[in-house]
Every structure is written in structure tokens, then in C-alpha cells.
Design an enzyme around this catalytic site. Sequence first.
Site, mmCIF file in Angstrom:
data_model
loop_
_atom_site.group_PDB
_atom_site.id
_atom_site.type_symbol
_atom_site.label_atom_id
_atom_site.label_comp_id
_atom_site.label_asym_id
_atom_site.label_seq_id
_atom_site.Cartn_x
_atom_site.Cartn_y
_atom_site.Cartn_z
ATOM 1 N N GLU A 177 -6.978 7.225 10.285
ATOM 2 C CA GLU A 177 -7.345 6.589 9.015
ATOM 3 C C GLU A 177 -8.714 7.015 8.494
ATOM 4 O O GLU A 177 -8.900 7.210 7.301
ATOM 5 C CB GLU A 177 -7.262 5.074 9.133
ATOM 6 N N GLY A 214 0.800 -1.214 0.000
ATOM 7 C CA GLY A 214 0.000 0.000 0.000
ATOM 8 C C GLY A 214 0.828 1.257 0.000
ATOM 9 O O GLY A 214 1.659 1.478 -0.875
ATOM 10 N N ALA A 215 0.583 2.120 0.964
ATOM 11 C CA ALA A 215 1.315 3.365 1.092
ATOM 12 C C ALA A 215 1.412 3.671 2.576
ATOM 13 O O ALA A 215 0.568 3.239 3.358
ATOM 14 C CB ALA A 215 0.574 4.489 0.373
ATOM 15 N N MET A 216 2.450 4.407 2.965
ATOM 16 C CA MET A 216 2.666 4.679 4.383
ATOM 17 C C MET A 216 3.112 6.112 4.581
ATOM 18 O O MET A 216 4.061 6.578 3.956
ATOM 19 C CB MET A 216 3.706 3.698 4.934
ATOM 20 N N GLU A 217 2.409 6.796 5.506
ATOM 21 C CA GLU A 217 2.527 8.243 5.663
ATOM 22 C C GLU A 217 3.704 8.689 6.514
ATOM 23 O O GLU A 217 3.563 9.629 7.299
ATOM 24 C CB GLU A 217 1.236 8.775 6.268
ATOM 25 N N HIS A 235 -4.822 10.975 0.313
ATOM 26 C CA HIS A 235 -4.995 10.325 1.626
ATOM 27 C C HIS A 235 -3.702 10.443 2.447
ATOM 28 O O HIS A 235 -3.710 10.897 3.584
ATOM 29 C CB HIS A 235 -5.378 8.852 1.408
ATOM 30 N N GLU A 236 -2.587 10.056 1.846
ATOM 31 C CA GLU A 236 -1.323 10.041 2.600
ATOM 32 C C GLU A 236 -0.914 11.451 3.005
ATOM 33 O O GLU A 236 -0.405 11.676 4.099
ATOM 34 C CB GLU A 236 -0.211 9.387 1.773
HETATM 35 ZN ZN LIG Z 1 -3.817 6.074 5.997
#
Ligand SMILES: [Zn+2]
Length: 887
Positions: A352, A293-296, A329-330
Site C-alpha cells: 500500500e 474504494g478500489a481493489m487490485e 495506484h491500483e
Molecule cells: Zn492499494
Amino acid sequence: MPEMRAPLLALLVLFLLGSLVGAVEKPFNFNETPGKLPKEVVPTEYVVRIVPNLENFTFTGSETVKLNVRRPVHQLILNALELKIEAASLDGKKLPVSAIKTDNEGELLTLTLPSELMAGDHALTLHFTGKVNQQGQGLFYMRYQEQGSGARKVMLGTQFEATDARRLFPCWDEPAFRARFQLTVVVPENWLAVSNMPIESEQKTTGGKEVRFAPTPPMSSYLNVFVAGELDLIESQVGPTRIRVVATKGKAEQGRYALEASAQILKYYNDYFGVPYPLPKLDQIAIPGGFGGAMENWGGITYYESTLLFDPKNSSAETRQDIYEVIAHEMAHMWFGDLVTMAWWDNLWLNEGFASWMGSKCTEHFNPQWEVWLARKLPRDPTRRTGIAKEAAMEGDARSTTHPIQQRVATEAEANSAFDDITYKKGQSFLRMLESFLGEDTFRDGIQQYIAAHKYSNTTTADLWNALSEASHKSVDDIAAGWTEQPGFPVVSVKRESDGKIRLSQERFTVNFKNAPPLLWQIPLTYSVVGETPAALLMTDKTGVLENIPADRALKLNVKGAGNYRVEYDDPSWRLLLKALPKLGVEDRVNLMSDAWALIQAGRAPVSLYFGIVERLPASTDLAEREEMIEVCLSINRLLTGTAACEEFQRYARSLLRPTFGTLGWEQKPGEPSNNGRLRASLIGALGYLNDPEIISGCRERFDKYLANPASLPPDLRGPVLAVVGRYADEKTWDKLHELGLETTSSENKQNDYNALACATDPELVKKTLAIALTDELPTSRAVFLVSRVARDSGHSDIAWQFAKANMKALLAKVDAAGANRYAPSLFNFFSDSSRADELKDYARKKLPPATSADVAKAVDEIQFRAEFKKRLTSQLHAWIDGKGQQ
Ligand SMILES: [Zn+2]
């Protein structure tokens, strides 16, 4: 007895309701924040140095941590996992080896001190070694093929949320322990190293170069990041912020779209939050594996590369939209999550749910044509629910296995399990409903107050409600409690009375959940007499009344489907709504369709309700509305696969979808909206799945041309065309698809090729596809989902499960922390024979850790629901389709 028990029960229910809603959470208070670590010792600053060894995938590390000791202590207790502590000293004095105790089970490091440590400032120094993992936990490595040369390369990345920073360096790894982090790493000379902050200094050293980054502002440990490899970048500037897209060599230019989107989004958020982005730089980093996914990470967001890179030659319109939305989102997390962080994982939704809502709001603002709130999301894990975000959350929330948005989290495994649809999507959906109730400007004022009051600190949900209550002069916590502190959601029943009044009543909406505890909500209800201005009402009781609704006019509740509840109309109301369908906007039509389908799942309406609506829809090529139909048709088709009823249903479903495809045709028309391309792709995939001979031969034809000339097949159509070809593939075609997957360095093309393999229905080919999951052809996070995809798409869930069972250890070694608990149980999601529920329970008892129990319960519930639903649906469908034949 029953008569006597009823009032007692009602009293009990009232009492339970009172205690549930009354258990109001307190604003953030460090000392009272849950967690394992004692609060007497607080780290304020870490200086960490890491030297990875790329030969054997280990690392050596050292750190000095400045501590603020608030009360005298005899021990220091912090987190560490799979680290070997070589030496420890406090204030320059070495501790004996016997003073160092690591507890891998508890993920703790305990240092017993020779004498009481006085309150005040101290410094702890540790030397340690650890390993570089294959899966995305802590520091991990990825192998990939370089763009252009195709050479096999390796690079490094980190993934720390929720609780894996402790795998790289010992730390107070709970979100409320904010500190400054300064990282130094040693990497090969031709590598680029990236972290949260800009590089402060770089110097040659033995075996490479030493890179020192500037210290971060005070932040939670899980937000650290370190990525390094043979990387390229492109960059630009937004006010004082340097923004960059970083990717493996040869791919940075594919980050152009992401770079432009980031600039647009950054300006929007600087304005919305009222506090400008606080770090000097913001990197979007594309990594070719490790996690999906993606990570902030603050200042250095990581993405699986296909969610960040847009390659005009190979990427679809859907990918472009996903990229925008994921970045939005991130980046929302840079404020909500990073600048202000939830105090503990029980409030993960604050991160989230908010980032999901904010990301969609921002995406919608700049791209209204995408119909963001109605867009179907395809989760990377194929066993998760698909569909509109809100619908996916409501489906799960109607079951006995749901939980409140705010839930107790005690262990690391529970923290990792909290990343589910309820946290993200119900959170998002509730915030959307609340924003529309409070008004856009009031809501934003509240958010600005919240950010200003809590920046560089932590919060609970109570802090957010307080800020919104102040801004709106409404008691937001009273409204919100029912939605965030209790599970489930309501259905509002609409009954037309002869006196011109509409009687409303609410009850809990459930699916496959008998005797659910009754609950009550404060519902921000919206309604309109079709064609007139909508009105709003806060429904606080079990019943309510609407007056002056003309008896001959249709009434639609839940305007535009923005509310997180279902509506059940009585027959006269349905009849008026069906007549008014062409006058309703697409959001309202889609809302009626999804409510109808949910009522059928719940056993509150027959299947004719849904198809009755579908057959009355005006001809249209609207994406969201047609995808709603596709979604339902495919889920019925999966349920009926292998039964005698399947063929009849497929014929009927094709008759519903064919006319729209007839309008769109195979070829893109000049100047058509991008949604048409997406719909064409969805229809080809669906009709192929539903065995449409013309679509199947059309796909085969286009596949042959594609082999000769890849540019002949537009990126939008590659996924579905290849999937249809894969589904009906013989061995030769399967081999051809496999060859394509092996050769390409485009992650999007690669994904299409392997997805197509997973669709094959020939059992021998199914086995060949599954075997790939054990190789290193695909990044680890994609390899494990290949098995899930076969379980869903091949019609042979059983072969997939047998394979997974035999290779569970090797597969779990590739799963990241957030997916570990649900991986095995989720493979049962496509069974509809209740004996499978027992098989899973038995397997779980013998082979799975207790932390998987919630996911096992969800899969068991799903199997039982599907078994019952299949029976009910089969007879109702036959009656509906057959009845039409005789008309
Ligand atoms: Zn998130």
C-alpha cells in the site's frame, strides 16, 4: 533521585533503541512466514465451480485442489468461513462426515485423514454451500437503478482482501500460499461474467450459462475476483494487453476517460518496472455498491463506480483527478502486490505504501498542473483525517496511539485493521523521502532488480532494502529501520548561533503524548538558503551543525516539504523566513504553514505563529496554499461549534478567505486552469460553512436555477452549493434535495444530494437524514458513512451517536471488513468533551469486540486532545483577533 536516574535512563534508552533498530527483519522465507496454517501442505492449483442462487442469495460450490504434501501429515488444515462443507474426498476417496470439522471462530476447516498422507502430490475435492452477502465481504450482491430505464437490478461482485476468499471457497487463504486458480461460474444468459483471466469457454446450461475462465498464474488467494451482471464494456489494446472498462448497462461510455488513462499508465509502468504487465488482459470494473474504494484483483480491478466513471455532464474536475490517481495506484499493484506480494500482513505497507507513492509519482508525471503532492485528499470515510496525504499520516503518527509501519499481525481482524493512514500514507511519504535521497534513477534501478528477482513470489521489507542497497551502494536498511520499524517521526530544531553556525537537534515529535519514549532517526535532511541550490545531509545523531549560513539570509529546511519530519525554527530564523515568504515556492510555503499548525497542536507554539504566516502570504489563487488555510479554518470552526467564541472566529476566517473568492468570482472564466475551479468550489463550501451571508444567498439562488435547469450549475460547484443549501435547509428544501437524490442515476449527483442532507443543522432534519442509513436508498458502503457525515457536518454529533447506538447491529451489517473495527469508535471523533471518552470506553467494554480496542484508543485520544486544544485555542484566538482589532 532525578539526577541519579538520568544516566540510567539514558542507558536504558540506548539499549531500547539498539534492540528496536537491531531487530532486523529477514528476507522472505516461506517456512518462517507468520500465519495460522501449517506449512507442510501447499496447494498448487485450484479448479473451482460456483453456482449462485439469485432468489435466496446463496450459492453451491465445488473445487478440486492439487496439493503438494511436503512432509507426511494426518490432517489437512485450511481456511473456510460461513461455508457448509457437504462432502470431501482425497485422491478420489470419500472422507466420512465425522472427518470434517469447521471452526467459524478460527475460520478454519480441518480434515482428519484415515491414515497418514505421504509426501508428494495429492488432490482434495470439496463440495460446499455458502451465502451471498449484502456487504462487501466474500461474494456479495448489489441492487442498483439502471441508467436510462431506472429499473431496479441486481448484480454480483467479490471482495476478498484481506481474508475473505475463504467465504467463497475453502482455501489456503494466506498471501504466501500462491497457487493457480481456475474459476467456473454459472450465471443468467444475458449476464456478462468477468474474472482475473479471459473467458476460456462458455456453454448453455440449465438456468443460464456456464462460464469457464483461463487459469491464473501463481498468485495469492485474496487477489481472485468474480463480477457478473447486466454489464457493458469498452476496450482498447496496449501492445499485447487487451484493456477494458466494464460497467453496468448504459454506463460503459463514461469509462472513456478511465480507459485512456489506463493505456497511458500501463505504458509508463511497463517501462518503469522493466517487466511488462504479465496477464493477457486488464479490466477496470465499475461496481455500483458493496464497497467504497478500489481493489487490485490481478487483471480485474474493481472500483466503486464514482471512482472510475467520468460523466462530463455531471462529474467535477476533482473527480477526474481522483479517477486518475486511483487507477494509477491500483495499476501499480499489478506489479507491487500481485506479481510480487508481501509475505504476510505485517508487511502490508509494501503493497500500500508503495502503490500510493508510485500512483502519485505517475499522476504527477502526466499531470504536473494538479500539484499531486500537495493535493488534499477527501477520504470516503468522513471520520478519517483530511488534508495532504503526508500531513494526515503525520497527525496520527504524532499521537500515543500510533504504530510502526511494520507491525505484528496475528489475527484476521488485525489484518483488516492494518489498512490505515500509517500503512498507506506514511509508507508513501517515507518512500518519497528515500527516493529523493537515493536519486530517481538509482531508486528505479533498485525497484527493477527487486521485481525481476521476486516475480511470482513473495517478499519482506528486507528484500526491498537489499535491492535498493545494491543499486545505491548505501545501507538503505540502516536508514529505513527508524522509519518503518519504530513509531513516530522527528522534529528538527533550528537554532542560529552568534558564531554563524546553525545548530540542529532532533527529538520525537508528539501531540497529546506526555513522556513518549524518546527515539532517534537517520534523517535524510535537505535545506537551502532561500534563493540558492538546495543541499542534503544525512543526520544520524541527535545533534548536527550547518556552517557558513549568512546571518541575514533565510534558511529553509525540508526542501519542498518532501521529508517526513517537522522543523521548529527559533525566532530569528522565523523572522527571516517571514520576510522571504514571497520568494519561496508554494511547496515550501505550504510546508511552513503545516509545520506551524502542527507545532501549535503540540503546544510548542502559539496560534499567532500560524495566522502570522497566513496574513503575510502574497495574494494568490494557488490551490494548495489556500486549501491549507481552509483546512485549518474549518477544523477550528468545528472545534468551536456551539461556543461563544465561534462567531468571532468565523468573522475572522471569512476575512482571510474572502479576498481570494473575490478574485475568482462565481463564474468560470474562459481558459482558466482547472485548479481554479476546484478552489472556487472549496471556497464556496468553506465560506458557506463559516456563515457568509452573501455566499449562502448566492448558493440558494443557484440551487433554484439548478432545479429548473440542471445544466446551469457546473459539476465543479454542485457539491459545495448543495452542501451550503442543505446546511441552512428548512423541511421543504430538505425534501427537495432528497427527491433529487432518489431520482438520479448518476452516482456523483446522488452523492452530492445525500451529502447535502447530512449538512442540515435543524435537529429534526438531522434525524430524518440519519433514518436513510437504514434504508436501501444508498449502496451499503455509502449508507453507513451517511451517519459519520452527519456526526461531522451537522454540528449534532450527539444525535448521530444516539442513532448509531440504537441501530448498531443494522449499521454494522453494511460495513465492509476493512471498516468494521473502526466504525463505532470513529463516530466519537468530533466530540471535544472529555466525558465522551469515558462514555466510549464504557460502551466498548460492554458492546464492542476486543478487535476494536486500537480504534477505541485512537478515538479516546482524539476526544482528549480536542478537549484540551479547544481550551487553549479559544483564549489564544481571542487575544490574536482582538489584538488586531485594537491596532
Ligand atoms: Zn492499494
